[in-house]
Design a protein around this motif. Structure first.
Motif, PDB file in Angstrom:
ATOM      1  N   GLN A 229       0.823  -1.198   0.000  1.00  0.00           N
ATOM      2  CA  GLN A 229       0.000   0.000   0.000  1.00  0.00           C
ATOM      3  C   GLN A 229       0.868   1.263   0.000  1.00  0.00           C
ATOM      4  O   GLN A 229       0.572   2.221  -0.712  1.00  0.00           O
ATOM      5  N   ALA A 230       1.932   1.258   0.796  1.00  0.00           N
ATOM      6  CA  ALA A 230       2.805   2.432   0.860  1.00  0.00           C
ATOM      7  C   ALA A 230       3.452   2.706  -0.494  1.00  0.00           C
ATOM      8  O   ALA A 230       3.575   3.864  -0.922  1.00  0.00           O
ATOM      9  N   GLU A 231       3.859   1.652  -1.183  1.00  0.00           N
ATOM     10  CA  GLU A 231       4.467   1.821  -2.506  1.00  0.00           C
ATOM     11  C   GLU A 231       3.447   2.356  -3.502  1.00  0.00           C
ATOM     12  O   GLU A 231       3.754   3.239  -4.323  1.00  0.00           O
ATOM     13  N   LEU A 232       2.229   1.847  -3.421  1.00  0.00           N
ATOM     14  CA  LEU A 232       1.175   2.324  -4.313  1.00  0.00           C
ATOM     15  C   LEU A 232       0.874   3.799  -4.065  1.00  0.00           C
ATOM     16  O   LEU A 232       0.713   4.585  -5.006  1.00  0.00           O
ATOM     17  N   CYS A 235       3.401   6.009  -5.643  1.00  0.00           N
ATOM     18  CA  CYS A 235       3.169   6.095  -7.094  1.00  0.00           C
ATOM     19  C   CYS A 235       2.002   7.031  -7.408  1.00  0.00           C
ATOM     20  O   CYS A 235       2.060   7.816  -8.364  1.00  0.00           O
ATOM     21  N   GLN A 236       0.951   6.955  -6.614  1.00  0.00           N
ATOM     22  CA  GLN A 236      -0.193   7.849  -6.833  1.00  0.00           C
ATOM     23  C   GLN A 236       0.211   9.306  -6.661  1.00  0.00           C
ATOM     24  O   GLN A 236      -0.225  10.179  -7.416  1.00  0.00           O
ATOM     25  N   SER A 237       1.064   9.583  -5.681  1.00  0.00           N
ATOM     26  CA  SER A 237       1.478  10.960  -5.430  1.00  0.00           C
ATOM     27  C   SER A 237       2.305  11.526  -6.579  1.00  0.00           C
ATOM     28  O   SER A 237       2.389  12.742  -6.750  1.00  0.00           O
ATOM     29  N   LEU A 238       2.904  10.646  -7.380  1.00  0.00           N
ATOM     30  CA  LEU A 238       3.739  11.073  -8.499  1.00  0.00           C
ATOM     31  C   LEU A 238       3.006  11.025  -9.839  1.00  0.00           C
ATOM     32  O   LEU A 238       3.601  11.310 -10.878  1.00  0.00           O
ATOM     33  N   GLY A 239       1.732  10.660  -9.805  1.00  0.00           N
ATOM     34  CA  GLY A 239       0.966  10.604 -11.046  1.00  0.00           C
ATOM     35  C   GLY A 239       1.389   9.480 -11.969  1.00  0.00           C
ATOM     36  O   GLY A 239       1.298   9.597 -13.200  1.00  0.00           O
ATOM     37  N   VAL A 240       1.848   8.377 -11.391  1.00  0.00           N
ATOM     38  CA  VAL A 240       2.318   7.234 -12.177  1.00  0.00           C
ATOM     39  C   VAL A 240       1.168   6.656 -12.998  1.00  0.00           C
ATOM     40  O   VAL A 240       0.055   6.489 -12.494  1.00  0.00           O
ATOM     41  N   GLU A 241       1.436   6.331 -14.264  1.00  0.00           N
ATOM     42  CA  GLU A 241       0.406   5.797 -15.160  1.00  0.00           C
ATOM     43  C   GLU A 241       0.140   4.314 -14.946  1.00  0.00           C
ATOM     44  O   GLU A 241      -0.987   3.848 -15.106  1.00  0.00           O
ATOM     45  N   ALA A 242       1.213   3.553 -14.664  1.00  0.00           N
ATOM     46  CA  ALA A 242       1.066   2.101 -14.548  1.00  0.00           C
ATOM     47  C   ALA A 242       2.008   1.574 -13.486  1.00  0.00           C
ATOM     48  O   ALA A 242       3.145   2.044 -13.358  1.00  0.00           O
ATOM     49  N   VAL A 243       1.513   0.598 -12.713  1.00  0.00           N
ATOM     50  CA  VAL A 243       2.354  -0.091 -11.732  1.00  0.00           C
ATOM     51  C   VAL A 243       2.415  -1.563 -12.106  1.00  0.00           C
ATOM     52  O   VAL A 243       1.404  -2.175 -12.449  1.00  0.00           O
ATOM     53  N   ILE A 244       3.611  -2.103 -12.048  1.00  0.00           N
ATOM     54  CA  ILE A 244       3.832  -3.516 -12.337  1.00  0.00           C
ATOM     55  C   ILE A 244       3.956  -4.229 -10.993  1.00  0.00           C
ATOM     56  O   ILE A 244       4.781  -3.844 -10.162  1.00  0.00           O
ATOM     57  N   SER A 245       3.130  -5.253 -10.784  1.00  0.00           N
ATOM     58  CA  SER A 245       3.044  -5.859  -9.452  1.00  0.00           C
ATOM     59  C   SER A 245       3.004  -7.380  -9.511  1.00  0.00           C
ATOM     60  O   SER A 245       2.378  -7.964 -10.404  1.00  0.00           O
ATOM     61  N   ASP A 246       3.669  -8.008  -8.528  1.00  0.00           N
ATOM     62  CA  ASP A 246       3.537  -9.457  -8.345  1.00  0.00           C
ATOM     63  C   ASP A 246       2.142  -9.807  -7.825  1.00  0.00           C
ATOM     64  O   ASP A 246       1.705 -10.954  -7.932  1.00  0.00           O
ATOM     65  N   ARG A 247       1.473  -8.819  -7.233  1.00  0.00           N
ATOM     66  CA  ARG A 247       0.177  -9.035  -6.572  1.00  0.00           C
ATOM     67  C   ARG A 247      -0.892  -8.149  -7.216  1.00  0.00           C
ATOM     68  O   ARG A 247      -1.458  -7.266  -6.574  1.00  0.00           O
ATOM     69  N   PRO A 248      -1.198  -8.370  -8.482  1.00  0.00           N
ATOM     70  CA  PRO A 248      -2.133  -7.472  -9.174  1.00  0.00           C
ATOM     71  C   PRO A 248      -3.514  -7.420  -8.533  1.00  0.00           C
ATOM     72  O   PRO A 248      -4.136  -6.353  -8.468  1.00  0.00           O
ATOM     73  N   GLY A 249      -4.003  -8.552  -8.031  1.00  0.00           N
ATOM     74  CA  GLY A 249      -5.314  -8.567  -7.401  1.00  0.00           C
ATOM     75  C   GLY A 249      -5.357  -7.691  -6.169  1.00  0.00           C
ATOM     76  O   GLY A 249      -6.308  -6.929  -5.959  1.00  0.00           O
ATOM     77  N   TYR A 250      -4.334  -7.782  -5.348  1.00  0.00           N
ATOM     78  CA  TYR A 250      -4.248  -6.984  -4.125  1.00  0.00           C
ATOM     79  C   TYR A 250      -4.154  -5.493  -4.454  1.00  0.00           C
ATOM     80  O   TYR A 250      -4.838  -4.663  -3.833  1.00  0.00           O
ATOM     81  N   ILE A 251      -3.326  -5.135  -5.418  1.00  0.00           N
ATOM     82  CA  ILE A 251      -3.165  -3.729  -5.801  1.00  0.00           C
ATOM     83  C   ILE A 251      -4.468  -3.175  -6.385  1.00  0.00           C
ATOM     84  O   ILE A 251      -4.874  -2.047  -6.073  1.00  0.00           O
ATOM     85  N   MET A 252      -5.156  -3.962  -7.190  1.00  0.00           N
ATOM     86  CA  MET A 252      -6.435  -3.502  -7.738  1.00  0.00           C
ATOM     87  C   MET A 252      -7.459  -3.303  -6.625  1.00  0.00           C
ATOM     88  O   MET A 252      -8.259  -2.371  -6.670  1.00  0.00           O
ATOM     89  N   ASP A 253      -7.414  -4.184  -5.643  1.00  0.00           N
ATOM     90  CA  ASP A 253      -8.323  -4.056  -4.506  1.00  0.00           C
ATOM     91  C   ASP A 253      -8.041  -2.770  -3.734  1.00  0.00           C
ATOM     92  O   ASP A 253      -8.970  -2.055  -3.340  1.00  0.00           O
ATOM     93  N   LEU A 254      -6.771  -2.448  -3.541  1.00  0.00           N
ATOM     94  CA  LEU A 254      -6.418  -1.186  -2.861  1.00  0.00           C
ATOM     95  C   LEU A 254      -6.917   0.015  -3.654  1.00  0.00           C
ATOM     96  O   LEU A 254      -7.427   0.981  -3.070  1.00  0.00           O
ATOM     97  N   LEU A 255      -6.781  -0.030  -4.954  1.00  0.00           N
ATOM     98  CA  LEU A 255      -7.238   1.092  -5.783  1.00  0.00           C
ATOM     99  C   LEU A 255      -8.752   1.241  -5.729  1.00  0.00           C
ATOM    100  O   LEU A 255      -9.277   2.350  -5.706  1.00  0.00           O
ATOM    101  N   ARG A 256      -9.455   0.108  -5.685  1.00  0.00           N
ATOM    102  CA  ARG A 256     -10.929   0.178  -5.597  1.00  0.00           C
ATOM    103  C   ARG A 256     -11.356   0.780  -4.269  1.00  0.00           C
ATOM    104  O   ARG A 256     -12.359   1.478  -4.176  1.00  0.00           O
ATOM    105  N   ARG A 257     -10.588   0.497  -3.211  1.00  0.00           N
ATOM    106  CA  ARG A 257     -10.941   1.020  -1.897  1.00  0.00           C
ATOM    107  C   ARG A 257     -10.632   2.498  -1.795  1.00  0.00           C
ATOM    108  O   ARG A 257     -11.155   3.188  -0.940  1.00  0.00           O
TER     109      ARG A 257
END
Length: 257
Positions: A229-232, A235-257
């Motif tokens: 979550q901290a890494e995500l 990235c959000q604070s920097l306006g990153v377009e795409a994040v590459i993750s070993d845990r795509p489901g978890y990262i998508m869940d964080l973004l939905r929340r």
């Protein structure tokens, strides 16, 4: 923000296998990421390491082996070494652990019931040099995926490799990967303004000036490998377009929340 599955859903499933990529597509990842190497008989295969020590307990070197020789190894069992002792584990397809060719992965993307993007990293240095990029360009042309509407982009730490891709496929998106923050001042002078910059999350975290300078120069940013979550949030604070993750489901869940 686009969520890209690093070597597939590789936190749960052995990397670079059809199972890992099928799972990433199933859970709704926006894109997939793969590493490619060239075999001795000219096949592009999805393998990160130059040898098989980590994934198959063998000293075999990818570039010195044929596709047939690679297919003799199981590249999935290392992720779950105790599976054979589980009497209740379901029987798996014996082909699931075989090396995945880039052609097969491209076909999986083509057959998906929605747009799925694919970030291909060409690995260097290699004994085959520019032949890797030529083979990638030729294969993408077979799928009609060399123009600006292609779901594929090519990444590399090698500036020279990306220059080759730019000449071979002028319309394709390219990503200059960065593993050292102090490389940025040099890269800023030579990298095409249209290229995306791909810093590692560790460099962004440990060298805050890197992200600030990338923003200052209006660079598009794709970041690897974002798993917390901290890494995500960084990235959000920097306006990153795409994040590459070993845990795509978890990262998508964080973004939905």
């Amino acid at each position: 923000m686009q969520v890209v599955a690093h070597r597939g859903a590789s936190h749960e499933i052995a990397e670079h296998t059809t199972d890992a990529y099928a799972e990433a597509i199933r859970i709704g990842a926006d894109g997939l990421e793969c590493d490619v190497r060239l075999t001795a008989d000219g096949h592009l295969v999805c393998v990160h390491d130059r040898d098989l020590r980590r994934t198959a307990a063998s000293r075999g070197i990818i570039s010195a082996m044929t596709l047939e020789e690679l297919n003799a190894f199981d590249l999935a069992s290392w992720k779950d070494p105790w599976r054979d002792l589980d009497d209740e584990a379901p029987v798996l397809d014996p082909d699931r652990g075989k090396v995945l060719t880039l052609r097969k992965l491209l076909q999986m993307v083509a057959d998906a019931d929605r747009r799925v993007e694919l970030a291909i990293e060409t690995k260097h240095p290699t004994r085959y040099g520019g032949l890797v990029e030529r083979r990638v360009a030729h294969l993408l042309a077979e799928f009609g995926w060399t123009g600006p509407e292609s779901p594929v982009r090519v990444m590399s730490f090698s500036f020279t490799a990306l220059q080759r891709m730019q000449k071979l496929t002028p319309g394709l998106q390219l990503v200059q990967l960065i593993d050292k923050a102090h490389h940025w001042p040099m890269l800023r002078r030579i990298v095409d303004p249209s290229w995306i910059m791909g810093p590692g999350i560790g460099e962004l975290r440990d060298h805050p000036g890197l992200g600030k300078h990338l923003n200052l120069h209006h660079r598009r940013i794709h970041v690897w490998t974002v798993n917390t979550q901290a890494e995500l949030e960084l990235c959000q604070s920097l306006g990153v377009e795409a994040v590459i993750s070993d845990r795509p489901g978890y990262i998508m869940d964080l973004l939905r929340r």
